[in-house]
Design a protein around this motif. Sequence first.
Motif, PDB file in Angstrom:
ATOM      1  N   LEU B 129      40.966  44.448  37.536  1.00 28.16           N
ATOM      2  CA  LEU B 129      41.926  43.679  38.335  1.00 28.16           C
ATOM      3  C   LEU B 129      42.751  42.828  37.368  1.00 28.16           C
ATOM      4  CD1 LEU B 129      39.735  42.420  41.342  1.00 28.16           C
ATOM      5  CD2 LEU B 129      41.372  44.321  41.329  1.00 28.16           C
ATOM      6  N   PRO B 130      43.917  42.379  37.806  1.00 30.82           N
ATOM      7  CA  PRO B 130      44.711  41.505  36.926  1.00 30.82           C
ATOM      8  C   PRO B 130      43.901  40.291  36.472  1.00 30.82           C
ATOM      9  CG  PRO B 130      46.045  42.245  38.778  1.00 30.82           C
ATOM     10  CD  PRO B 130      44.631  42.711  39.052  1.00 30.82           C
ATOM     11  N   ALA B 131      44.229  39.790  35.309  1.00 36.91           N
ATOM     12  CA  ALA B 131      43.485  38.690  34.683  1.00 36.91           C
ATOM     13  C   ALA B 131      43.266  37.531  35.647  1.00 36.91           C
ATOM     14  CB  ALA B 131      44.234  38.199  33.442  1.00 36.91           C
ATOM     15  N   GLY B 132      42.050  37.045  35.691  1.00 36.20           N
ATOM     16  CA  GLY B 132      41.725  35.894  36.519  1.00 36.20           C
ATOM     17  C   GLY B 132      41.150  36.263  37.869  1.00 36.20           C
ATOM     18  N   LEU B 133      41.341  37.510  38.283  1.00 35.95           N
ATOM     19  CA  LEU B 133      40.824  37.935  39.588  1.00 35.95           C
ATOM     20  C   LEU B 133      39.455  38.590  39.441  1.00 35.95           C
ATOM     21  CD1 LEU B 133      44.062  39.407  41.191  1.00 35.95           C
ATOM     22  CD2 LEU B 133      43.070  37.123  41.499  1.00 35.95           C
ATOM     23  N   LEU B 134      38.511  38.170  40.264  1.00 36.03           N
ATOM     24  CA  LEU B 134      37.150  38.708  40.221  1.00 36.03           C
ATOM     25  C   LEU B 134      36.845  39.627  41.398  1.00 36.03           C
ATOM     26  CD1 LEU B 134      35.301  35.377  39.324  1.00 36.03           C
ATOM     27  CD2 LEU B 134      36.027  37.201  37.753  1.00 36.03           C
ATOM     28  N   VAL B 135      37.676  39.572  42.432  1.00 33.65           N
ATOM     29  CA  VAL B 135      37.363  40.330  43.639  1.00 33.65           C
ATOM     30  C   VAL B 135      38.639  40.624  44.425  1.00 33.65           C
ATOM     31  CG1 VAL B 135      36.858  38.172  44.871  1.00 33.65           C
ATOM     32  CG2 VAL B 135      35.987  40.320  45.784  1.00 33.65           C
ATOM     33  N   GLU B 136      38.677  41.794  45.036  1.00 36.31           N
ATOM     34  CA  GLU B 136      39.752  42.158  45.954  1.00 36.31           C
ATOM     35  C   GLU B 136      39.105  42.844  47.147  1.00 36.31           C
ATOM     36  OE1 GLU B 136      43.213  43.898  44.201  1.00 36.31           O
ATOM     37  OE2 GLU B 136      44.037  44.561  46.117  1.00 36.31           O
ATOM     38  N   ILE B 137      39.615  42.580  48.337  1.00 37.13           N
ATOM     39  CA  ILE B 137      39.000  43.113  49.560  1.00 37.13           C
ATOM     40  C   ILE B 137      40.094  43.550  50.524  1.00 37.13           C
ATOM     41  CG2 ILE B 137      37.556  42.547  51.576  1.00 37.13           C
ATOM     42  CD1 ILE B 137      36.055  40.509  49.865  1.00 37.13           C
TER      43      ILE B 137
END
Lengths: 143, 143, 143
Positions: B129-137
């Motif tokens: 994921l783009p830098a800084g993102l840990l999760v996408e839902i």
Amino acid sequence: MTENTPAAPAGTPKTAVLPPRHTTPPARFSHGVIKGGLLQVAGQVGFGPAEPGRSPSPVGPGLREQTLQTLENVRAVLEEGGSSWEDAIMIRVFLTDTEHFAEFNAIWDEYFAGLTQPPSARTTVYVGLPAGLLVEIDALAVL
Amino acid sequence: MTENTPAAPAGTPKTAVLPPRHTTPPARFSHGVIKGGLLQVAGQVGFGPAEPGRSPSPVGPGLREQTLQTLENVRAVLEEGGSSWEDAIMIRVFLTDTEHFAEFNAIWDEYFAGLTQPPSARTTVYVGLPAGLLVEIDALAVL
Amino acid sequence: MTENTPAAPAGTPKTAVLPPRHTTPPARFSHGVIKGGLLQVAGQVGFGPAEPGRSPSPVGPGLREQTLQTLENVRAVLEEGGSSWEDAIMIRVFLTDTEHFAEFNAIWDEYFAGLTQPPSARTTVYVGLPAGLLVEIDALAVL
């Protein structure tokens, strides 16, 4: 599935969608399927039109060419199925490099500039793809 | 899509869903779309509410804050579309680190403790994921 | 979801699908859900049948065993929900290694040789999975 698995009783009819110039899928799946008012497009990549005796290969070396060809391949399935981008509710984008995000979005916005319906939802994540592929896209449309 | 691509004839109506405090999508897609009894929520991340003149940025540094904000952002789309978690049939979770699985599940179970309908199906995979993102839902609901 | 979130008014009924020999999901989600004529199967992996007092673990060390068990686990959810592979419109395949693509496709074609309806659409991407897992698969069927 073994030989003696009984087929499910037919419910809603199911139709495969295969645009005439698409390359043959590498396994037993359909480029598109229509069932119960839904048209599901399989993951498309930037392969150019099928040529007899040649293995499928992605167009151009760059993100732009591959993205436009990939979108074109999704569009061909949607239209072969009697639909279009206007009916899409979800487009899944698989990129291989987070550095491509801004350029990809610029290509996307240009490509979809002519939409007359509200645009589809979208999810974009970064995955591995077979060598040479920079992008893969699938879509779900409601007819 | 070229200028002269004819729009598909309107079938079932299509409506975009945009919660008022959501940040603007980075490209021409909708945070949510309703068509034919389905509500599709686009991939949400842990961005806090939109603030004029500021770029979207994820809340907090940790998995817990981002996960709760991400779930809240999905919920906002579901509810803006007249739905809720109760209607979701599929929730796709994209994490960035397999080490986060146990903590994520604990947050998830706490968050969904109050469900009254059977819980949604879920798939969890680990992507970039783009830098800084840990999760996408993202989520699909049947209205 | 907080304690005082009102449940959405019931629309179409929602049913969870849990094959009797499946392992318990690691969080509050369902292996399968039926709602509005759709059956969504959650991401399945190559776990063998549940055994009391034992943690779920994948069968065999190889891609072939895990893939066949994973497909079997998806099939069990489809059939427990009164459906089958014949109704699937989308199968999502998550592999961990692009080197597995050719072998996976060979297993796939063998497994699906007996289909009588047009095959499902499919998307295959390469992601991270928890240690020991080589493949994860989910499916959407229209009843």
